[in-house]
Design a protein around this motif. Structure first.
Motif, PDB file in Angstrom:
ATOM      1  N   GLU A   1       0.962  -1.049   0.289  1.00  0.00           N
ATOM      2  CA  GLU A   1       0.114  -0.137   0.198  1.00  0.00           C
ATOM      3  C   GLU A   1       0.785   0.893  -0.120  1.00  0.00           C
ATOM      4  OE1 GLU A   1      -3.352   0.016  -0.034  1.00  0.00           O
ATOM      5  OE2 GLU A   1      -3.440  -1.876  -0.478  1.00  0.00           O
ATOM      6  N   PRO A   2       0.669   2.209  -0.591  1.00  0.00           N
ATOM      7  CA  PRO A   2       1.007   3.327  -0.179  1.00  0.00           C
ATOM      8  C   PRO A   2       1.731   3.755   0.689  1.00  0.00           C
ATOM      9  CG  PRO A   2      -0.516   4.254  -1.954  1.00  0.00           C
ATOM     10  CD  PRO A   2      -0.647   2.888  -1.584  1.00  0.00           C
ATOM     11  N   GLU A   3       1.276   4.166   1.788  1.00  0.00           N
ATOM     12  CA  GLU A   3       1.947   4.501   3.170  1.00  0.00           C
ATOM     13  C   GLU A   3       2.775   3.060   3.596  1.00  0.00           C
ATOM     14  OE1 GLU A   3      -1.062   3.433   2.717  1.00  0.00           O
ATOM     15  OE2 GLU A   3      -2.332   2.309   4.198  1.00  0.00           O
TER      16      GLU A   3
ATOM     17  N   ASN B   1       3.198   8.514  -5.608  1.00  0.00           N
ATOM     18  CA  ASN B   1       2.184   8.514  -3.822  1.00  0.00           C
ATOM     19  C   ASN B   1       2.797   8.110  -3.218  1.00  0.00           C
ATOM     20  OD1 ASN B   1       0.531   9.364  -2.595  1.00  0.00           O
ATOM     21  ND2 ASN B   1      -0.986   7.986  -3.434  1.00  0.00           N
ATOM     22  N   ALA B   2       3.595   7.670  -2.160  1.00  0.00           N
ATOM     23  CA  ALA B   2       4.254   7.372  -0.983  1.00  0.00           C
ATOM     24  C   ALA B   2       4.445   8.356  -0.448  1.00  0.00           C
ATOM     25  CB  ALA B   2       5.369   5.626  -1.394  1.00  0.00           C
ATOM     26  N   TYR B   3       5.009   7.946   0.994  1.00  0.00           N
ATOM     27  CA  TYR B   3       6.648   8.481   1.887  1.00  0.00           C
ATOM     28  C   TYR B   3       7.429   8.644   1.056  1.00  0.00           C
ATOM     29  CZ  TYR B   3       3.281   8.463   6.158  1.00  0.00           C
ATOM     30  OH  TYR B   3       2.324   8.656   6.605  1.00  0.00           O
ATOM     31  N   GLY B   4       8.163  10.173   1.162  1.00  0.00           N
ATOM     32  CA  GLY B   4       8.714  10.972   0.548  1.00  0.00           C
ATOM     33  C   GLY B   4       9.631  11.628   1.477  1.00  0.00           C
TER      34      GLY B   4
ATOM     35  N   LEU C   1       8.445  -0.446   7.033  1.00  0.00           N
ATOM     36  CA  LEU C   1       7.907   0.290   6.291  1.00  0.00           C
ATOM     37  C   LEU C   1       9.285  -0.939   4.547  1.00  0.00           C
ATOM     38  CD1 LEU C   1       8.393   3.608   7.052  1.00  0.00           C
ATOM     39  CD2 LEU C   1       6.704   3.060   6.124  1.00  0.00           C
TER      40      LEU C   1
END
Lengths: 288, 577
Positions: free
Chosen positions: A38-40, A59-62, A84
């Motif tokens: 999942e993106p997160e 679209n993720a944490y960057g 993660l």
């Protein structure tokens, strides 16, 4: 489960039309979806340069960091939260010039992250200077008479540094690249993937056509065994590094996190920070 | 009965000077005496003269002494180099092996003890440290049981035979010297201690313990003098709490890894000294720009460049205040006691998460490495405040991101730990908008700069300055920071005795400088005397810049690598009245 579209955001990359980096971005998005993230659950940490912008296009944490330092930041992040999936990414200048020390030591350390180098053999964002990956004789703004320093062989360096996952791909081969990134994510330990990503603006030598003509896909090499260290090293030297596919994988060595004494399965970031009065009393008693 | 005395042991580096001191002073600590240590050492593993000095007192002390009562010497060089410190009638305990000589013109009493010979008789020349500390203990006439108990704890795990041998070595050292001296020396009989239990530790240990108590679970660091003890302390204790220390490939990796870990939601730190801090400055800017918490310890040593790696200095003030290009908010705090080394680490972690700015904890070599008595540490004061950390967020709309840099009234935005579904966002060292995406818009730029730089407006941490101001209109306002406070107080006692009125401020919040708290005290003083272990007066410059009163500010600077002595400060301050 998220599809690759859910890893897209509506930010338009500032890369030149035709840049190899577009495909690398797409491959990361596809691989992330294919392994069921999942993106997160994904964090992309990048350095500085054209390539460094990639963390802002997924679209993720960057975390778009500073030049050459994506790897230590990515390792710190992974140690903080081992749940993660962490991908570090940057260019050849980022990883093999200013950040080379971190590259070698991250490989040695073997924290369970994936490192994707977008290798275009030139400094693009600063508008065309030589890179450690430039060929000898390559003329750039900083080497008007042609580069005279020898070309760095990152994959051989990775092997010599004790890498447990070494792969190389070409941005045009989206299928191979996606699959290698998936393998890299699944690999327990540090996975190193160098990707030829042509710079259409400043590198008129190492073009798409040039790569197509010069690279050998390891799939076409009979009896190639990616668990054989000597074979991997030989092939790299024979081909001058111009091979793509999974070059070497050691599935036996444990990741750094799994070797650290006292490191727990649940993420550190979710653990209680407060120490108990009893533990505190014991710690203090050492100084009586 | 006396209330204090000073003892020093000297020899070649690596021949037991450290361990002699450790056993002797640990036993003294058990008896409840207040101790303050000073290490003279060089940047080499073995060889070269080294000495450890401790001051022993029945009352709290926070400074080295001017003179010396007892000198224990493993070689003639230790006598020659240190005899000038001995007060008239002082004592030298020396190894008979080298036929010690008291230099001409000195009235020291010499006890030549066969230190090496006794140790060798007992089977190991290494045990000469025990013979030497036993002899010292004997001269003070202190109960041997307490000393033996300390030996039991030091060597217990090596088995009773080893303990016994060491006890025997100490006993024979004491016996020999007492025979020569005709019993314990009257002038060295310390009065009873206050009976309070104390800890005995170096500042670096206190900071390590403080970090652990603060919830720090990752430290990334590169070995350097005089900071390494912090990582060495934590690597032994963190695994029990699920954490770890990573020895990185360089100083830049150390700070950036710690930044990554903080971004990931763990309290993480790094520690170094001058050269390391120079390398870390770009990353300090990244933490400031991305508003990622990070605690950085700088155990100052002699600079510039490699400078004096094992010597005292306080010359990184400017470098820390201004560290990084561009303009970021930052907090620099300087603990001024062993207890503050502990409590300030807890405060540093709270401040860095509350304000989302880099926090630098600035010590100096003497505070970091000088072993000293520490009041019992209070568990109740371990309070963890993670600031605007949020979780359980509502889901985001499509293509929307969490506003990690939301413009708020206090400039501090909610922070989320990666992994949270409703918290997706981007962070970057590039100027960015509220969601963390790069932005070059002039309006946004100004908003974001103001947001960051105004976060610390009016910041007063607890005890931003320590004030001891008995006089309404003092002749001198003495100002210092770090390890110098105790020395300043001893100089004051002498000045006050001569009718010179002195107030004393120790600056703990170095940056942003708490000008409004400082100004009224400066105003009332005839003269402000800023006392620093550096050449140019960096703290004095900060006071002049932030508070003013340049015309009545005087500077006392020492930059020869050694801490101030009470007598020096007394003399120099007096000249400024």
């Amino acid at each position: 489960m998220a599809t690759f579209k859910e890893f897209r955001n509506n930010v338009k990359p500032n890369w030149c039309p035709g840049c190899g980096d577009f495909s690398i971005q797409a491959a990361i998005q596809r691989a992330a979806a294919n392994v069921g993230l999942e993106p997160e659950q994904l964090a992309v940490v990048s350095g500085i340069g054209c390539s460094g912008r990639i963390s802002g296009y997924i679209n993720a944490y960057g975390f778009h960091s500073i030049h050459g330092r994506a790897l230590p930041i990515a390792q710190g992040l992974k140690l903080a939260n081992r749940d993660l999936t962490v991908i570090a990414s940057g260019g050849d200048g980022d990883g093999f010039a200013i950040g080379m020390g971190h590259t070698v030591h991250a490989i040695r350390r073997n924290v369970n992250i994936t490192y994707i180098v977008m290798d275009n053999q030139i400094y693009g964002l600063t508008k065309g200077q030589t890179s450690p990956r430039s060929a000898v004789g390559f003329k750039t703004k900083s080497t008007p008479e042609g580069a005279i320093e020898s070309t760095l062989s990152p994959l051989e360096i990775a092997m010599a540094s004790g890498a447990t996952f070494v792969a190389q791909s070409f941005s045009s081969d989206l299928k191979q690249l996606t699959s290698l990134i998936e393998e890299g994510i699944k690999h327990e330990g540090f996975s190193f993937i160098n990707v030829f990503s042509p710079c259409v603006t400043f590198n008129k030598i190492n073009t798409y056509d040039w790569f197509k003509e010069n690279i050998i896909n390891l799939n076409t090499v009979e009896n190639y065994d990616s668990s054989n260290r000597i074979m991997a090293m030989t092939k790299l030297m024979e081909s001058g590094g111009m091979i793509t596919g999974l070059i070497y994988q050691d599935k036996t060595r444990k990741s750094y996190e799994n070797q650290v004494v006292g490191f727990r399965p649940e993420p550190l970031a979710k653990q209680n920070l407060q120490i108990s009065p009893t533990d505190f009393e014991k710690l203090v008693a050492e100084f009586k | 009965m006396i209330s204090q005395l000073s003892w020093k042991i000297g020899g070649q580096q690596g021949e037991g000077v450290e361990s002699t001191d450790r056993i002797f002073s640990t036993a003294l600590n058990r008896l409840g005496y207040y101790l303050y240590g000073y290490r003279h050492f060089s940047s080499r593993i073995k060889g070269g003269h080294t000495n450890n000095k401790i001051r022993i007192s029945t009352k709290p002390i926070r400074a080295i002494s001017d003179d010396l009562d007892i000198l224990v010497a493993f070689d003639q060089e230790s006598i020659d180099l240190n005899v000038h410190e001995l007060r008239s009638g002082g004592v030298i305990v020396a190894d008979a092996k080298f036929n010690p000589v008291v230099p001409e013109g000195n009235d020291a009493r010499l006890f030549a003890v066969p230190i090496t010979a006794i140790a060798e008789e007992l089977g190991a020349s290494l045990m000469k440290n025990m013979v030497a500390s036993g002899a010292s203990w004997g001269l003070l006439g202190l109960p041997l049981e307490v000393f033996n108990q300390a030996l039991e704890e030091e060597f217990g795990r090596k088995g009773p035979a080893v303990v016994e041998k060491n006890v025997e070595a100490a006993r024979r050292g004491a016996e020999f010297v007492l025979e020569q001296a005709g019993g314990p020396l009257n002038e060295f009989q310390l009065g009873p201690a206050d009976g309070k239990q104390k800890l005995f530790m170096i500042g670096n240990d206190a900071m390590g313990l403080g970090a652990l108590a603060a919830g720090c679970r990752i430290m990334a660091a590169y070995p350097i003098t005089p900071a390494s003890e912090i990582m060495e302390y934590l690597i032994k204790r963190l695994p029990k709490f699920g954490g770890t220390v990573i020895q990185t490939e360089d100083e830049i990796a150390a700070i950036t890894m710690a930044i990554g870990a903080n971004y990931g939601g763990v309290r993480a730190m790094t520690a170094s000294a001058g050269p390391g801090l120079s390398l870390k400055t770009e990353a300090i800017g990244l933490a400031g720009m991305t508003e990622t918490p990070i605690v950085i310890v700088n155990t100052q040593r002699g600079g510039p460049s490699t400078g004096l790696p094992t010597k005292q200095e306080q010359s990184d003030l400017n470098a820390m205040i201004y560290a990084t290009h561009g303009e970021i908010p930052k907090i620099v705090i300087a603990p001024s006691s062993i207890e503050e080394c502990f409590y300030d680490m807890i405060e540093a972690f709270n401040l860095t998460e509350k304000y989302q700015v880099p926090v630098i904890v600035l010590t100096d070599l003497q505070l970091s490495l000088g072993k000293q008595s520490c009041e019992m540490l209070d568990y109740e004061q371990i309070v963890i405040d993670r600031g605007k950390l949020v979780n359980d967020l509502p889901p985001l709309e499509e293509h929307k991101q969490f506003k990690r840099y939301e413009l708020t009234e206090d400039g501090i935005s909610p922070r989320v730990i990666p992994g949270e579904k409703g918290g997706l966002h981007h962070v970057t060292g590039v100027e960015h908008d509220e969601t963390g995406r790069p932005s070059e818009s002039s309006v946004n730029r100004k908003n974001m700069m103001d947001k960051r730089l105004n976060k610390l407006n009016g910041l007063h941490i607890t005890n931003a300055i320590h004030v001891d101001a008995p006089h309404e209109q003092p002749d001198l306002l003495l100002v210092g920071m770090g390890s110098t406070g105790g020395t300043i107080d001893e100089a004051r006692t002498k000045l006050e005795a001569e009718g010179i009125k002195t107030n004393h401020i120790t600056v703990r919040q170095i940056y942003p400088f708490p000008a409004d708290l400082f100004a009224p005290h400066a105003e009332r003083a005839q003269a402000i005397v800023v006392i620093e272990n550096n050449a140019t007066g960096q703290l004095a410059d900060q006071i002049k810049l932030n508070v003013g009163f340049g015309e009545k500010t005087r500077r006392i600077n020492k930059y020869d690598g050694t801490p101030f002595l009470p007598s020096e400060l007394y003399k120099q301050s007096k000249e400024l009245v």
